[in-house]
Design a protein around this motif. Sequence first.
Motif, PDB file in Angstrom:
ATOM      1  N   ARG A  64       0.839  -1.184   0.000  1.00  0.00           N
ATOM      2  CA  ARG A  64       0.000   0.000   0.000  1.00  0.00           C
ATOM      3  C   ARG A  64       0.876   1.236   0.000  1.00  0.00           C
ATOM      4  O   ARG A  64       1.757   1.406   0.811  1.00  0.00           O
ATOM      5  CB  ARG A  64      -0.905   0.003   1.216  1.00  0.00           C
ATOM      6  N   LEU A 343     -17.105  -4.854  -5.068  1.00  0.00           N
ATOM      7  CA  LEU A 343     -16.606  -4.466  -3.759  1.00  0.00           C
ATOM      8  C   LEU A 343     -15.896  -5.625  -3.066  1.00  0.00           C
ATOM      9  O   LEU A 343     -14.814  -5.455  -2.489  1.00  0.00           O
ATOM     10  CB  LEU A 343     -17.767  -3.965  -2.885  1.00  0.00           C
ATOM     11  N   ALA A 346     -12.489  -6.136  -4.408  1.00  0.00           N
ATOM     12  CA  ALA A 346     -11.561  -5.090  -3.988  1.00  0.00           C
ATOM     13  C   ALA A 346     -11.045  -5.357  -2.580  1.00  0.00           C
ATOM     14  O   ALA A 346      -9.857  -5.184  -2.291  1.00  0.00           O
ATOM     15  CB  ALA A 346     -12.240  -3.722  -4.059  1.00  0.00           C
ATOM     16  N   VAL A 347     -11.918  -5.795  -1.688  1.00  0.00           N
ATOM     17  CA  VAL A 347     -11.510  -6.111  -0.318  1.00  0.00           C
ATOM     18  C   VAL A 347     -10.503  -7.262  -0.316  1.00  0.00           C
ATOM     19  O   VAL A 347      -9.488  -7.233   0.387  1.00  0.00           O
ATOM     20  CB  VAL A 347     -12.734  -6.464   0.546  1.00  0.00           C
ATOM     21  N   VAL A 350      -7.050  -6.065  -1.434  1.00  0.00           N
ATOM     22  CA  VAL A 350      -6.312  -5.335  -0.404  1.00  0.00           C
ATOM     23  C   VAL A 350      -5.596  -6.309   0.516  1.00  0.00           C
ATOM     24  O   VAL A 350      -4.437  -6.101   0.907  1.00  0.00           O
ATOM     25  CB  VAL A 350      -7.267  -4.424   0.399  1.00  0.00           C
ATOM     26  N   LEU A 373     -18.908  -1.321  -9.378  1.00  0.00           N
ATOM     27  CA  LEU A 373     -18.022  -0.182  -9.172  1.00  0.00           C
ATOM     28  C   LEU A 373     -17.289   0.137 -10.462  1.00  0.00           C
ATOM     29  O   LEU A 373     -17.072  -0.740 -11.306  1.00  0.00           O
ATOM     30  CB  LEU A 373     -17.002  -0.486  -8.067  1.00  0.00           C
ATOM     31  N   GLN A 377     -13.130   3.879  -8.654  1.00  0.00           N
ATOM     32  CA  GLN A 377     -13.509   3.447  -7.307  1.00  0.00           C
ATOM     33  C   GLN A 377     -12.694   2.237  -6.858  1.00  0.00           C
ATOM     34  O   GLN A 377     -12.265   2.155  -5.707  1.00  0.00           O
ATOM     35  CB  GLN A 377     -15.009   3.133  -7.267  1.00  0.00           C
ATOM     36  N   ILE A 378     -12.500   1.304  -7.770  1.00  0.00           N
ATOM     37  CA  ILE A 378     -11.696   0.124  -7.446  1.00  0.00           C
ATOM     38  C   ILE A 378     -10.259   0.524  -7.138  1.00  0.00           C
ATOM     39  O   ILE A 378      -9.653   0.068  -6.165  1.00  0.00           O
ATOM     40  CB  ILE A 378     -11.727  -0.896  -8.592  1.00  0.00           C
ATOM     41  N   ASP A 380      -9.113   3.416  -6.074  1.00  0.00           N
ATOM     42  CA  ASP A 380      -9.055   4.122  -4.797  1.00  0.00           C
ATOM     43  C   ASP A 380      -9.206   3.154  -3.622  1.00  0.00           C
ATOM     44  O   ASP A 380      -8.542   3.293  -2.593  1.00  0.00           O
ATOM     45  CB  ASP A 380     -10.153   5.187  -4.732  1.00  0.00           C
ATOM     46  N   ALA A 381     -10.089   2.164  -3.780  1.00  0.00           N
ATOM     47  CA  ALA A 381     -10.342   1.225  -2.691  1.00  0.00           C
ATOM     48  C   ALA A 381      -9.131   0.339  -2.422  1.00  0.00           C
ATOM     49  O   ALA A 381      -8.803   0.048  -1.265  1.00  0.00           O
ATOM     50  CB  ALA A 381     -11.572   0.371  -3.012  1.00  0.00           C
ATOM     51  N   VAL A 382      -8.456  -0.097  -3.484  1.00  0.00           N
ATOM     52  CA  VAL A 382      -7.317  -1.002  -3.331  1.00  0.00           C
ATOM     53  C   VAL A 382      -6.039  -0.236  -2.999  1.00  0.00           C
ATOM     54  O   VAL A 382      -5.163  -0.731  -2.280  1.00  0.00           O
ATOM     55  CB  VAL A 382      -7.132  -1.858  -4.601  1.00  0.00           C
TER      56      VAL A 382
END
Length: 435
Positions: A64, A343, A346-347, A350, A373, A377-378, A380-382
Amino acid sequence: MSRHQMGPPHQGSGTSELPTTGGSVYASGAHVPTAPAGSGEPAETAARRSAASGSAGFFGTSLRGRTRSRPQDSDEPAGVWLPGEAGEVLLVTGSGFLRAEVERIAAAAGAHLRIAADSGEAARYWDQVHSVLVGSDIRALPPRRRAPAVVVGLDGEGDSLWHLAAALGAERVAVLPDAAAWLAGHLSRARAPGPGGLVLGVTGGCGGAGATTAAIWIAQAAAALGARVLLVDGDPWGGGLELALAAEESPGLRWPDLAEARGSIDSAQLADALPVCGGFAFLSWPASREQPVSVPPATTAGVLEAARRGYELVVVDIGRGSGPLRTFAWDCDRIMVVVPAQLKAAVAAVRLLHELPPVEASLLIRSRRGADLDALQISDAVGLPAHGRLPDVRGVAAATESGRLLGLGRRRRVRAFTAAVLDGLGDGLPGEEGP
């Protein structure tokens, strides 16, 4: 079977006929295994395995915020991972004698050596250097840092060196003075890495993301541009990449045939021994019901090193298991994570980032109409940039089962996807010619 016409099967023969150069990996720098973080395997257990297998392992580290690897991006905000001077090596030791020995070897190799007396002083340089050497007097690493490349010790320290290497997650042990020549070679390669192709890892952010499909199409497109391409199957539990290529009967070596290979593998001889399909070479696990043969990480590292020398692009279908990630991801120059535009995916992606090494990574977002999504959005989420959109092509599942993925790879939407991916890899591949 025909796949063994260019080399003996692993079972029964005990050796691979693939020629190697140099001596055994045990002659100087010996690979050591480690237990993955959270596995619960004691370091002593891993160290005992090293005497028999010579395998290696790595601690996972979060990616990250570590999405770039180019020094020129020095104006990026804090938190972005940036390497230091190319070829710089960090030695962490408080032993004056060990320091003098390594400095002498580094001088002979022409390597640029940075010295830190302890892990606290080393922390500020750890992620900025090409590789890290840790002296046998060091007992702990800076928090959340990648494993050292080599534990350096002295003759007479016995098994404690291998126990320490296993605990720290080191790739190799160098026992001086016997390993001086090997360590000089290691430092020399760090000073001036030899020319070679790009190793691109592809993995799925979640199960069924389409990483194998993406890897095949990228290899196919690069080969169509005239690049020398090798597609590597990194998952022994994936059922065999050769099935998706309909190439089970193509003659050439598979992973089990390389299980006993030791030393430096000749890149030209490796290329001559591998099967070809779709214009590119491939190295697959067999599509059989038999239990996968264990291939030591030292061997896979040697194969990838030879592949880098022999091909312009090496695409590794890593898989999602912790074993394949530790074995293959750390030899990749870049990693692309395939994530459906959902979603839950994506979780899952991460969570996967904690298993990846600190190399340049990006997303291939698999999208379809009505996706939950969008790409932004993907991303940003990851926490990784989007490198391309993998089209959700109808009939992919059936094509995978019947070995027709290469046919789908010629569709316009797929060619647009692979062109974007290859364009983003830089100038190392041949450009497209013609209309």
